[in-house]
Design a protein around this motif. Structure first.
Motif, PDB file in Angstrom:
ATOM      1  N   THR A  19       0.843  -1.186   0.000  1.00 52.25           N
ATOM      2  CA  THR A  19       0.000   0.000   0.000  1.00 52.25           C
ATOM      3  C   THR A  19       0.879   1.237   0.000  1.00 52.25           C
ATOM      4  O   THR A  19       1.938   1.264   0.620  1.00 52.25           O
ATOM      5  N   HIS A  20       0.440   2.266  -0.682  1.00 52.27           N
ATOM      6  CA  HIS A  20       1.250   3.477  -0.810  1.00 52.27           C
ATOM      7  C   HIS A  20       1.287   4.254   0.496  1.00 52.27           C
ATOM      8  O   HIS A  20       0.290   4.392   1.172  1.00 52.27           O
ATOM      9  N   ASN A  21       2.462   4.737   0.825  1.00 48.98           N
ATOM     10  CA  ASN A  21       2.678   5.533   2.023  1.00 48.98           C
ATOM     11  C   ASN A  21       2.624   6.997   1.606  1.00 48.98           C
ATOM     12  O   ASN A  21       3.560   7.514   1.013  1.00 48.98           O
ATOM     13  N   ALA A  22       1.518   7.667   1.936  1.00 50.44           N
ATOM     14  CA  ALA A  22       1.303   9.032   1.481  1.00 50.44           C
ATOM     15  C   ALA A  22       2.288  10.023   2.093  1.00 50.44           C
ATOM     16  O   ALA A  22       2.444  11.123   1.605  1.00 50.44           O
ATOM     17  N   GLY A  23       2.990   9.649   3.145  1.00 51.51           N
ATOM     18  CA  GLY A  23       3.886  10.573   3.812  1.00 51.51           C
ATOM     19  C   GLY A  23       5.280  10.642   3.214  1.00 51.51           C
ATOM     20  O   GLY A  23       6.074  11.485   3.609  1.00 51.51           O
ATOM     21  N   TRP A  24       5.636   9.792   2.265  1.00 51.76           N
ATOM     22  CA  TRP A  24       6.995   9.746   1.713  1.00 51.76           C
ATOM     23  C   TRP A  24       6.952   9.804   0.193  1.00 51.76           C
ATOM     24  O   TRP A  24       6.034   9.291  -0.438  1.00 51.76           O
ATOM     25  N   CYS A  25       7.973  10.421  -0.381  1.00 47.33           N
ATOM     26  CA  CYS A  25       8.087  10.454  -1.838  1.00 47.33           C
ATOM     27  C   CYS A  25       9.561  10.605  -2.208  1.00 47.33           C
ATOM     28  O   CYS A  25      10.395  10.925  -1.375  1.00 47.33           O
ATOM     29  N   TRP A  26       9.876  10.350  -3.471  1.00 51.01           N
ATOM     30  CA  TRP A  26      11.239  10.521  -3.969  1.00 51.01           C
ATOM     31  C   TRP A  26      11.482  11.997  -4.258  1.00 51.01           C
ATOM     32  O   TRP A  26      10.592  12.711  -4.705  1.00 51.01           O
ATOM     33  N   SER A  27      12.698  12.433  -4.015  1.00 50.87           N
ATOM     34  CA  SER A  27      13.080  13.822  -4.250  1.00 50.87           C
ATOM     35  C   SER A  27      14.422  13.862  -4.973  1.00 50.87           C
ATOM     36  O   SER A  27      15.306  13.056  -4.690  1.00 50.87           O
ATOM     37  N   LEU A  28      14.555  14.787  -5.898  1.00 47.90           N
ATOM     38  CA  LEU A  28      15.831  15.023  -6.574  1.00 47.90           C
ATOM     39  C   LEU A  28      16.661  15.915  -5.659  1.00 47.90           C
ATOM     40  O   LEU A  28      16.337  17.073  -5.456  1.00 47.90           O
ATOM     41  N   VAL A  29      17.724  15.352  -5.087  1.00 49.44           N
ATOM     42  CA  VAL A  29      18.527  16.136  -4.148  1.00 49.44           C
ATOM     43  C   VAL A  29      19.751  16.766  -4.811  1.00 49.44           C
ATOM     44  O   VAL A  29      20.300  17.736  -4.294  1.00 49.44           O
ATOM     45  N   TRP A  30      20.161  16.230  -5.950  1.00 52.61           N
ATOM     46  CA  TRP A  30      21.327  16.776  -6.647  1.00 52.61           C
ATOM     47  C   TRP A  30      21.364  16.214  -8.054  1.00 52.61           C
ATOM     48  O   TRP A  30      20.900  15.103  -8.310  1.00 52.61           O
ATOM     49  N   HIS A  31      21.910  16.977  -8.970  1.00 50.02           N
ATOM     50  CA  HIS A  31      22.138  16.455 -10.326  1.00 50.02           C
ATOM     51  C   HIS A  31      23.339  17.162 -10.937  1.00 50.02           C
ATOM     52  O   HIS A  31      23.716  18.261 -10.523  1.00 50.02           O
ATOM     53  N   ALA A  32      23.961  16.501 -11.900  1.00 49.34           N
ATOM     54  CA  ALA A  32      25.093  17.080 -12.627  1.00 49.34           C
ATOM     55  C   ALA A  32      24.988  16.664 -14.084  1.00 49.34           C
ATOM     56  O   ALA A  32      24.827  15.478 -14.393  1.00 49.34           O
ATOM     57  N   GLU A  33      25.067  17.639 -14.963  1.00 50.83           N
ATOM     58  CA  GLU A  33      25.045  17.360 -16.396  1.00 50.83           C
ATOM     59  C   GLU A  33      26.449  16.986 -16.828  1.00 50.83           C
ATOM     60  O   GLU A  33      27.416  17.672 -16.507  1.00 50.83           O
ATOM     61  N   ILE A  34      26.554  15.862 -17.539  1.00 48.44           N
ATOM     62  CA  ILE A  34      27.842  15.325 -17.985  1.00 48.44           C
ATOM     63  C   ILE A  34      27.714  15.034 -19.480  1.00 48.44           C
ATOM     64  O   ILE A  34      27.387  13.921 -19.868  1.00 48.44           O
ATOM     65  N   GLY A  35      27.941  16.035 -20.306  1.00 48.99           N
ATOM     66  CA  GLY A  35      27.785  15.835 -21.748  1.00 48.99           C
ATOM     67  C   GLY A  35      26.346  15.499 -22.096  1.00 48.99           C
ATOM     68  O   GLY A  35      25.442  16.267 -21.821  1.00 48.99           O
ATOM     69  N   GLN A  36      26.139  14.335 -22.696  1.00 43.81           N
ATOM     70  CA  GLN A  36      24.798  13.897 -23.066  1.00 43.81           C
ATOM     71  C   GLN A  36      24.088  13.171 -21.935  1.00 43.81           C
ATOM     72  O   GLN A  36      22.967  12.712 -22.096  1.00 43.81           O
ATOM     73  N   ALA A  37      24.741  13.065 -20.785  1.00 41.75           N
ATOM     74  CA  ALA A  37      24.175  12.335 -19.648  1.00 41.75           C
ATOM     75  C   ALA A  37      23.927  13.270 -18.470  1.00 41.75           C
ATOM     76  O   ALA A  37      24.442  14.382 -18.419  1.00 41.75           O
ATOM     77  N   VAL A  38      23.129  12.787 -17.539  1.00 44.59           N
ATOM     78  CA  VAL A  38      22.871  13.511 -16.301  1.00 44.59           C
ATOM     79  C   VAL A  38      22.953  12.513 -15.156  1.00 44.59           C
ATOM     80  O   VAL A  38      22.332  11.453 -15.203  1.00 44.59           O
ATOM     81  N   LEU A  39      23.741  12.860 -14.144  1.00 45.59           N
ATOM     82  CA  LEU A  39      23.786  12.072 -12.910  1.00 45.59           C
ATOM     83  C   LEU A  39      22.700  12.626 -11.997  1.00 45.59           C
ATOM     84  O   LEU A  39      22.708  13.813 -11.671  1.00 45.59           O
TER      85      LEU A  39
END
Length: 116
Positions: free
Chosen positions: A82-102
């Motif tokens: 069952t889904h836990n309405a209190g939690w979700c995924w968050s983007l905490v950091w990213h880095a663009e690396i040419g054609q890719a993204v971390l």
């Protein structure tokens, strides 16, 4: 599945569909990883294509930061599925690396973040 909730870090470089797989594979794999490892304390570090990053996230001028698009990744679920309405995924950091993204993703308590 229960053991997946005890994993602290997952690092992945899924295929983007250029030489292996088909276009969009990276997006489907990131969503699958988020579903499998949600509900614990896991951090996901994934290298994806620019196209995948653009589908999963957007820049909010209001808060001047990149965030996941609401609903881009599955909500976390408990062991009963069952889904836990209190939690979700968050983007905490990213880095663009040419054609890719971390992308570094972490589960956080609260809402899905700013409306974009």
């Amino acid at each position: 599945r229960e053991m997946a909730r005890e994993i602290d870090l997952v690092v992945a470089n899924p295929p983007w569909g250029n030489n292996i797989g088909v276009e969009g594979d990276d997006e489907r794999i990131v969503k699958s990883l988020a579903s499998c490892f949600g509900g614990g304390t896991c951090t996901l570090a994934v290298i994806v294509s620019n196209k995948c990053f653009s589908k999963l996230s957007a820049f909010s001028r209001e808060v001047q930061k990149w965030s996941l698009v609401p609903g881009a990744l599955p909500r976390t679920a408990d062991s009963a599925g069952t889904h836990n309405a209190g939690w979700c995924w968050s983007l905490v950091w990213h880095a663009e690396i040419g054609q890719a993204v971390l992308m570094v993703l972490r589960e956080v308590e609260g809402t899905l973040g700013p409306v974009l």
